[in-house]
Scaffold this motif. Structure first.
Motif, PDB file in Angstrom:
ATOM      1  N   GLN A  22      -6.350  18.570  30.178  1.00  0.00           N
ATOM      2  CA  GLN A  22      -6.080  18.852  31.589  1.00  0.00           C
ATOM      3  C   GLN A  22      -6.686  20.184  32.036  1.00  0.00           C
ATOM      4  O   GLN A  22      -7.225  20.274  33.139  1.00  0.00           O
ATOM      5  CB  GLN A  22      -4.566  18.848  31.834  1.00  0.00           C
ATOM      6  CG  GLN A  22      -4.207  18.977  33.290  1.00  0.00           C
ATOM      7  CD  GLN A  22      -2.714  18.847  33.522  1.00  0.00           C
ATOM      8  OE1 GLN A  22      -1.950  18.650  32.592  1.00  0.00           O
ATOM      9  NE2 GLN A  22      -2.311  18.936  34.761  1.00  0.00           N
ATOM     10  N   ARG A  23      -6.622  21.220  31.196  1.00  0.00           N
ATOM     11  CA  ARG A  23      -7.191  22.530  31.543  1.00  0.00           C
ATOM     12  C   ARG A  23      -8.689  22.424  31.827  1.00  0.00           C
ATOM     13  O   ARG A  23      -9.186  22.972  32.803  1.00  0.00           O
ATOM     14  CB  ARG A  23      -7.006  23.530  30.387  1.00  0.00           C
ATOM     15  CG  ARG A  23      -5.636  24.034  30.166  1.00  0.00           C
ATOM     16  CD  ARG A  23      -5.564  24.909  28.903  1.00  0.00           C
ATOM     17  NE  ARG A  23      -6.438  26.065  28.981  1.00  0.00           N
ATOM     18  CZ  ARG A  23      -7.453  26.309  28.137  1.00  0.00           C
ATOM     19  NH1 ARG A  23      -7.757  25.495  27.169  1.00  0.00           N
ATOM     20  NH2 ARG A  23      -8.166  27.401  28.275  1.00  0.00           N
ATOM     21  N   THR A  24      -9.388  21.716  30.949  1.00  0.00           N
ATOM     22  CA  THR A  24     -10.835  21.602  31.086  1.00  0.00           C
ATOM     23  C   THR A  24     -11.197  20.776  32.319  1.00  0.00           C
ATOM     24  O   THR A  24     -12.122  21.122  33.049  1.00  0.00           O
ATOM     25  CB  THR A  24     -11.443  20.971  29.824  1.00  0.00           C
ATOM     26  OG1 THR A  24     -10.991  21.701  28.685  1.00  0.00           O
ATOM     27  CG2 THR A  24     -12.952  21.020  29.861  1.00  0.00           C
ATOM     28  N   ALA A  72     -11.915  27.311  31.918  1.00  0.00           N
ATOM     29  CA  ALA A  72     -10.481  27.078  31.724  1.00  0.00           C
ATOM     30  C   ALA A  72      -9.785  28.375  31.326  1.00  0.00           C
ATOM     31  O   ALA A  72      -8.671  28.652  31.786  1.00  0.00           O
ATOM     32  CB  ALA A  72     -10.255  26.000  30.669  1.00  0.00           C
ATOM     33  N   GLN A  73     -10.436  29.190  30.503  1.00  0.00           N
ATOM     34  CA  GLN A  73      -9.854  30.482  30.132  1.00  0.00           C
ATOM     35  C   GLN A  73      -9.735  31.385  31.356  1.00  0.00           C
ATOM     36  O   GLN A  73      -8.747  32.105  31.516  1.00  0.00           O
ATOM     37  CB  GLN A  73     -10.710  31.173  29.079  1.00  0.00           C
ATOM     38  CG  GLN A  73     -10.638  30.551  27.718  1.00  0.00           C
ATOM     39  CD  GLN A  73     -11.494  31.297  26.724  1.00  0.00           C
ATOM     40  OE1 GLN A  73     -11.714  32.490  26.843  1.00  0.00           O
ATOM     41  NE2 GLN A  73     -11.985  30.577  25.732  1.00  0.00           N
ATOM     42  N   ASP A  76      -6.819  30.303  33.336  1.00  0.00           N
ATOM     43  CA  ASP A  76      -5.584  30.707  32.650  1.00  0.00           C
ATOM     44  C   ASP A  76      -5.140  32.116  33.019  1.00  0.00           C
ATOM     45  O   ASP A  76      -3.947  32.413  33.040  1.00  0.00           O
ATOM     46  CB  ASP A  76      -5.740  30.621  31.127  1.00  0.00           C
ATOM     47  CG  ASP A  76      -5.787  29.185  30.621  1.00  0.00           C
ATOM     48  OD1 ASP A  76      -5.456  28.251  31.395  1.00  0.00           O
ATOM     49  OD2 ASP A  76      -6.160  28.999  29.448  1.00  0.00           O
TER      50      ASP A  76
END
Length: 112
Positions: A22-24, A72-73, A76
C-alpha cells in the motif's frame, strides 16, 4: 572455490518481485498525479522549502522498488518533495543490477 576464477556462481539467484504494498502504491499514485515533486536540483522552482527531513535512500534489484520505495519513505516522514535526487546502478559480475535511489526529503511551503 578457486581464487583464480573467483567465487562460484550463485545458484538460483533470488530476485525481488515488484513490491505492490500500500505504501508503494500510494507513493506511485502521488508521483503520477504530480503531488510528489522529485528534483535533481537543490530547490523546486517557484517554491520555498519549509523544512528538511534529511537524506533518504532506497535500494533494490528492481528499479521500480528503489524509485517508488524512496517516495514511500518521503511520504512516511510527511515530505512532499525530494530534492537533490540521484540514482546509481551497480553491476554484479553475473549480470545482476542493483539500483540505489537517494535524495533529501523536504516539505514545501504552501502555494498561495
Amino acid at each position: 572455490m578457486s581464487l583464480i576464477f573467483g567465487s562460484p556462481k550463485r545458484q538460483n539467484a533470488v530476485k525481488e518481485d515488484v513490491k505492490t504494498d500500500q505504501r508503494t502504491r500510494l507513493a506511485k499514485d502521488m508521483y503520477m498525479a504530480g503531488r510528489m515533486k522529485i528534483m535533481t536540483t537543490e530547490t523546486v522552482p517557484g517554491r520555498e522549502i519549509l523544512s528538511a527531513f534529511g537524506l533518504i535512500v532506497c535500494r533494490s534489484y528492481v528499479f521500480d522498488n528503489a524509485f517508488y520505495g524512496l517516495m514511500a519513505q518521503a511520504v512516511d516522514v510527511n515530505a512532499d518533495a525530494i530534492v537533490g535526487y540521484r540514482e546509481t546502478v551497480s553491476f554484479h559480475p553475473e549480470g545482476d543490477k542493483y539500483y540505489s535511489c537517494y535524495g533529501t526529503a523536504v516539505r514545501m511551503k504552501k502555494v498561495k
